[in-house]
Write a protein that holds these residues in place. Structure first.
Motif, PDB file in Angstrom:
ATOM      1  N   TYR A 228       0.879  -1.176   0.000  1.00 33.16           N
ATOM      2  CA  TYR A 228       0.000   0.000   0.000  1.00 33.16           C
ATOM      3  C   TYR A 228       0.911   1.219   0.000  1.00 33.16           C
ATOM      4  O   TYR A 228       2.094   1.106   0.362  1.00 33.16           O
ATOM      5  CB  TYR A 228      -0.928   0.000   1.236  1.00 33.16           C
ATOM      6  N   GLU A 231       2.519   6.456   2.686  1.00 35.66           N
ATOM      7  CA  GLU A 231       1.939   7.561   3.464  1.00 35.66           C
ATOM      8  C   GLU A 231       0.633   7.163   4.156  1.00 35.66           C
ATOM      9  O   GLU A 231       0.159   7.862   5.048  1.00 35.66           O
ATOM     10  CB  GLU A 231       1.718   8.805   2.564  1.00 35.66           C
ATOM     11  N   ASP A 232       0.047   6.003   3.769  1.00 36.11           N
ATOM     12  CA  ASP A 232      -1.240   5.606   4.344  1.00 36.11           C
ATOM     13  C   ASP A 232      -1.126   4.770   5.624  1.00 36.11           C
ATOM     14  O   ASP A 232      -2.066   4.066   6.000  1.00 36.11           O
ATOM     15  CB  ASP A 232      -2.054   4.831   3.296  1.00 36.11           C
ATOM     16  N   LYS A 235      -3.953   5.320   8.022  1.00 35.66           N
ATOM     17  CA  LYS A 235      -5.209   4.905   7.394  1.00 35.66           C
ATOM     18  C   LYS A 235      -5.372   3.388   7.483  1.00 35.66           C
ATOM     19  O   LYS A 235      -6.458   2.870   7.768  1.00 35.66           O
ATOM     20  CB  LYS A 235      -5.193   5.360   5.916  1.00 35.66           C
ATOM     21  N   MET A 236      -4.277   2.668   7.248  1.00 30.82           N
ATOM     22  CA  MET A 236      -4.326   1.207   7.303  1.00 30.82           C
ATOM     23  C   MET A 236      -4.687   0.735   8.716  1.00 30.82           C
ATOM     24  O   MET A 236      -5.475  -0.193   8.880  1.00 30.82           O
ATOM     25  CB  MET A 236      -2.977   0.601   6.883  1.00 30.82           C
ATOM     26  N   PRO A 274      -6.990  -1.626  -0.419  1.00 34.00           N
ATOM     27  CA  PRO A 274      -5.783  -0.832  -0.687  1.00 34.00           C
ATOM     28  C   PRO A 274      -4.497  -1.647  -0.719  1.00 34.00           C
ATOM     29  O   PRO A 274      -3.457  -1.100  -1.052  1.00 34.00           O
ATOM     30  CB  PRO A 274      -5.743   0.165   0.489  1.00 34.00           C
TER      31      PRO A 274
ATOM     32  N   VAL D  83       3.833  10.106   5.823  1.00 30.82           N
ATOM     33  CA  VAL D  83       2.786   9.753   6.789  1.00 30.82           C
ATOM     34  C   VAL D  83       2.320  11.011   7.537  1.00 30.82           C
ATOM     35  O   VAL D  83       1.126  11.213   7.767  1.00 30.82           O
ATOM     36  CB  VAL D  83       3.271   8.668   7.783  1.00 30.82           C
ATOM     37  N   LYS D  86      -0.199  13.138   5.672  1.00 27.54           N
ATOM     38  CA  LYS D  86      -1.534  12.536   5.632  1.00 27.54           C
ATOM     39  C   LYS D  86      -2.337  12.773   6.909  1.00 27.54           C
ATOM     40  O   LYS D  86      -3.562  12.845   6.862  1.00 27.54           O
ATOM     41  CB  LYS D  86      -1.409  11.028   5.409  1.00 27.54           C
TER      42      LYS D  86
END
Lengths: 318, 397, 190, 100
Positions: A228, A231-232, A235-236, A274, D83, D86
């Motif tokens: 994925y 940067e997420d 979110k993950m 994702p 990160v 975000k």
């Protein structure tokens, strides 16, 4: 005292930059969150199983660890840190040292749930005053994304590749936190990085300052292994929690407690979609595989709700 | 004055451990070393020591906990045998390369398979290249004396390497024999306290142990480790000299028995050396010039000194209580042979594999070995150099 | 080389033949001798035939092999006579001591033509009379001391008194019974 | 306490630390991982509300905090994962290609 991020961040960091983990890796984030829960004045010895975290944070002649640190091998962080803890007890008793120390071991899911499982079980059963933190990224990432017993079902790994006659890893995940909870140790928690890290901080604090053996199971996403965008990371973690793939709970002296109840439990696709390791599940004709995962998630979630007293087990028969 | 006692080999090393009162002992039971942690945990239970005893769930964890404990700054002991030592194998190397002077009572037993609980040296010989100092003991007395000295050799600042003190399972570990013990306070004074230069629990200076080591540094670390092993030979002799002053008992790198003028000699390790001495005395009464060299320090290996001690001998049998399966002989054979390589008029050398899995070694068996050596001296023909002693076999056609 | 007295014990696992050999080493040690006491080890459990050994000498003992040609053999359980060749290697100038209610003449037939001295002792009777229980160890120990002559009887009695006082410090009431068993055994072995 | 690592690839075996022990804690800071970056975070301090949510999510400990406020990025160690950008609730961190 109520959690205050600003106050916690005023303490000196215990993990320095300059380590060689991947950009966006979850493991050092886990380390920072756990060690932040140490009181500033408290000394600690950190142990680490072989894995990404170890080889990248202590590459001779550089160590990223500001506390005393020991790496021994892949499968023995539990035993190694129990040895350090035993030494501490003995040296205090003999008056050879004066200072009180805290002991924290870190291991990936491979070094914890698989090859290091016996060593961990022994250390927990013996009740050493230590915290073992599993940073679970769901595969042997250090050696190149091979399946572990913590790898989720149907994940495409380099030893369970999805292929024309394979759907990825056939088996589901080992429930490590429950297994360790069954050692009847005083504190077990499952957590990950959510919002301002309140859940993780409070659990780390409890784990460190509970006398005896404590265990934390921390979901630590791996952008490379899960495929994925780096940067997420947050979110993950959020999706893992909101889909109930990774429920937040703790077991305090045998009492199970749910720490977070999603308002709207999201379908597991939200977490899977994702990630490149689940890409094959979204091919036409593979809908049943996702349904299987969803059924497994639902079953485990229901069991957890019962365990935590959020729901009575009406179907229970003995 | 020395204390006259009768103890088994296991109780003897456990007694040495009690007298030294280590900071930590981590061990897992395995026959025939089991009695050592048993005796020791009783000392703990009765308050005779204030050691932290860690009853781990495997030998792998025993050695792992020893590494953690010794790195933390605690003098740490363990005991094991056979499969237990094999299970520790990986961590033995880590203990040595981390330069952690752990001391182990290694009670020799055959390695599986087939499973067998009796003595041979396949276990510790399998660990011979792990970087541990290895000291072998003929009797309970030697096991006791060697253990006390081993702690100091291991911890010496010029050495800093773990040490295992070996003795034969059951043959000495479970046999009650006379022994002269040293008074507790004398042992304590002799061994002293353990004060490492750097350790994890030093509040004045943090320490990181066990790095990932790249090709840029790994070889320098190994070379430095070798220096510790080289120094072990000198340090072992220095400490033996101090030990002799205290007890009157003399130890060297090896023991020579009636070797000075011997034509035929055997090189041997551990308990069978005693049996061989009886055979030698018997043969000497018959006018035969026989002797033996019993190796005490096997790691580091005193090659030059051994070559010097054996150079006048006409024929040598190296006695191995384990095989290397290289079709050439056992590990001791390989070491002794290479030690003698390049010696002028080098003696003829044969190798006997003997006593595997507890096969008993009698005085007569040793006499047979000398008989074959005299045959070689007489005929000048070495014949088969890789031989098995007391194995049943078809008679030659 | 000085003379070494070599003794072989035959018993069954759990009967205390090993303990008896260690006790013999103990008393001989206490009379100033060099000793060895060791069992032959295997994975056998209770009831299996076991062998234990003693060497007793005025000088240091170095040999570390089992004993094949003993001077004395002690049989703690007479049923072993049927299954084990207890006289194997036993020197004819030596002797065998057997725990049985039979006389030496009666058991001779079971000894594969052994030509040396045969002694018997009813350790069960002695033990039960003196201790109220069947512990063949103590009488057998006394019997072998007498037969082998490895130490004077008075010295043996004296040492055993000390040994029992130490061993049974927490239950002194059994000391007298054990001493009686020893003394009776010394008289009754024949 | 040793402040700076004086061990480099010219060291001879006689001078190297036994067992690879390291006494200088946290000295990895001397190793610059900033050149691993392909994208670079730029913080707009005008917009930043100093909520500090970006700080704990950084795998490289590259957002220093002083007196309850975040400082400029530690570009010596930041690997540019993004990160932090975000999680910023006010979008004050932008990722730009390195070298631009």
């Amino acid at each position: 005292m109520a959690y205050n991020l600003k106050k916690e961040l005023a303490k000196p960091e215990r993990l320095a930059g300059g380590h060689r983990m991947c950009a966006g890796c979850g493991a050092p984030v886990a380390v920072r969150a756990v060690t932040r829960a140490l009181k500033e004045e408290d000394k600690a010895v950190i142990g680490c199983a072989t894995g990404c975290l170890e080889v990248s944070t202590f590459m001779y002649p550089y160590t990223a660890w500001k506390d005393s640190f020991i790496h021994n091998a892949f499968e023995n962080a539990g035993a190694t840190v129990s040895g350090v803890e035993a030494a501490h007890k003995a040296l205090l008793r003999k008056g050879k040292i004066k200072d009180d120390y805290k002991f924290i071991a870190f291991g990936g899911d491979g070094g914890t749930a698989d090859i290091g499982f016996q060593s961990l079980s022994g250390a927990m059963e013996r009740g050493h005053d230590m915290v073992y933190v599993c940073y679970d990224n769901g595969a042997y990432m250090n050696t190149g994304i091979q399946r572990s017993s913590a790898t989720p079902q149907y994940a495409d790994t380099t030893t369970t590749p999805a292929g024309t006659v394979s759907d990825g890893k056939p088996q589901g995940r080992k429930d490590l936190a429950a297994i360790i909870a069954n050692h009847n140790i005083p504190y077990v928690a499952q957590t990950t990085f959510i919002k301002n890290f309140k859940d993780m901080h409070e659990k780390s604090e409890k784990a460190i300052y509970t006398e005896g053996a404590a265990f934390m199971n921390v979901l630590a996403p791996c952008p490379r292994g899960w495929r994925y965008p780096a940067e997420d990371l947050m979110k993950m973690c959020e999706l893992a929690v909101e889909t109930c793939f990774w429920p937040l709970f703790e077991v305090v002296n045998g009492e199970w407690k749910l720490n977070y109840m999603p308002k709207n439990k999201l379908p597991i696709e939200e977490f899977l979609k994702p990630q490149g390791r689940f890409k094959h599940l979204f091919k036409k004709g593979n809908e049943h595989l996702i349904a299987n995962i969803q059924a497994d998630i639902d079953k485990r979630w229901e069991q957890l709700l019962v365990r935590c007293g959020e729901k009575s087990n009406i179907k229970e028969t003995v | 004055m020395a204390i006259r006692e009768r103890l088994s080999g296991n109780e003897a090393v456990a007694t040495a451990m009690r007298q030294i009162n280590p900071d930590v002992m981590a061990a897992f039971p395995i026959t025939p070393s089991t009695e050592v942690p048993q005796y020791f945990s009783k000392y703990v239970a009765d308050g005779l020591v204030d050691t932290e005893f860690v009853p781990v769930e495997s030998e792998h964890s025993a050695m792992s906990a020893c590494v953690g404990s010794q790195a933390a700054g605690a003098r740490t002991f363990t005991a094991t045998s056979s499969c237990g030592l094999a299970l520790m194998h990986e961590i033995l190397y880590i203990a040595a390369s981390n330069r952690l002077p752990i001391t182990m009572a290694a009670i020799n037993r055959a390695l599986s398979g087939p499973i067998n609980i009796n003595a041979d040296h396949s276990d510790t010989m399998g660990s011979r290249d792990a970087g541990w100092i290895q000291i072998y003991s003929e009797s309970n007395q030697e096991a006791y004396d060697n253990f006390i000295q081993a702690v100091r050799i291991a911890e010496h600042k010029d050495v800093r390497l773990p040490a295992m003190v070996c003795q034969d399972g059951f043959i000495t570990s479970h046999a009650v024999e006379n022994i002269e013990l040293i008074e507790d306070d004398k042992v304590k004074d002799f061994v002293g306290e353990y004060y490492p230069e750097n350790y994890l629990l030093n509040s004045d200076q943090n320490l990181s142990v066990g790095p990932y080591d790249s090709p840029a540094f790994y070889m320098e670390h190994k070379r430095l480790q070798v220096e510790g092993m080289r120094n072990a030979k000198r340090v072992a002799l220095e400490i033996a000299e101090q030990f002799e002053k205290m007890t009157g008992r003399k130890y060297g790198l090896f023991e020579e028995y009636r070797l000075d003028d011997a034509d035929a000699a055997i090189v041997i390790i551990n308990s069978a050396a005693g049996t061989a001495k009886d055979a030698i005395d018997k043969l000497r009464e018959e006018g035969k010039k026989v002797g033996l060299l019993k190796i005490r320090l096997f790691r580091s290996f005193p090659a030059e000194e051994i070559a010097e001690a054996l150079k006048h001998v006409k024929a040598i049998a190296v006695m191995d209580r384990s095989d290397s399966f290289n079709n050439q002989g056992g590990p001791l054979n390989a070491e002794v042979k290479s030690a003698l390589y390049g010696t002028e008029n080098a003696p003829k050398i044969i190798n006997y594999i003997y006593g595997l899995g507890g096969r008993d070694v009698k005085v007569e068996n040793i006499e047979e070995v000398y008989a074959s050596l005299f045959e070689i001296i007489k005929t000048g023909n070495t014949g088969e150099t890789y031989r098995y002693l007391s194995v049943r076999e078809q008679e030659a056609q | 080389m000085s003379k070494i007295t070599e003794i072989r014990w035959h018993g069954r696992g759990g009967q205390g033949a090993k303990t008896a050999s260690l006790l013999l080493a103990d008393v001989a040690f206490n009379t100033g001798k060099y000793v060895q006491g060791f069992p032959e080890y295997g994975p056998e459990r209770m009831g299996a035939p076991i062998t234990a050994y003693n060497r007793i000498s005025e000088n240091k003992i170095r040999v570390h092999s089992n004993i094949y040609d003993p001077e004395f053999v002690v049989v703690v359980d007479e049923t072993l006579l049927e299954t084990i060749q207890v006289t194997k290697g036993l020197k004819k100038e030596g002797a065998i001591v057997i725990n049985t209610e039979k006389s030496p003449e009666e058991v001779k037939g079971l000894l594969n033509g052994y030509e040396g001295n045969v002694f018997t002792i009813d350790a069960r009777k002695i033990s039960e009379a003196a201790l109220g229980k069947y512990f063949p160890n103590t009488p057998m120990l006394a019997a072998i001391v007498k037969v082998s002559g490895v130490m004077p009887e008075e010295k043996f009695i004296e040492e055993m008194q000390h040994s029992f006082e130490h061993k049974f410090a927490s239950k002194p009431e059994v000391i007298e019974g054990n001493m009686n068993a020893l003394k009776t055994a010394l008289q009754e072995v024949k | 306490m040793e402040k700076k690592t004086n061990i480099n690839e010219t060291i001879v075996w006689q001078d190297i630390t036994p067992g690879g022990d390291i006494l200088a804690s946290g000295n990895s800071a001397e190793f610059k991982t900033g050149d691993w970056r392909t994208d670079k975070p730029i913080v707009d301090m005008e917009k930043c509300i100093h909520c500090l949510l970006c700080v704990p999510v950084c795998p490289d400990t590259s957002i220093p905090v002083e007196d309850g406020k975040r400082l400029e990025f530690d570009y010596d160690h930041c690997k540019g994962c993004g990160v932090c950008a975000k999680v910023c609730p006010v979008n004050c961190i932008t990722m730009v290609p390195e070298g631009k």
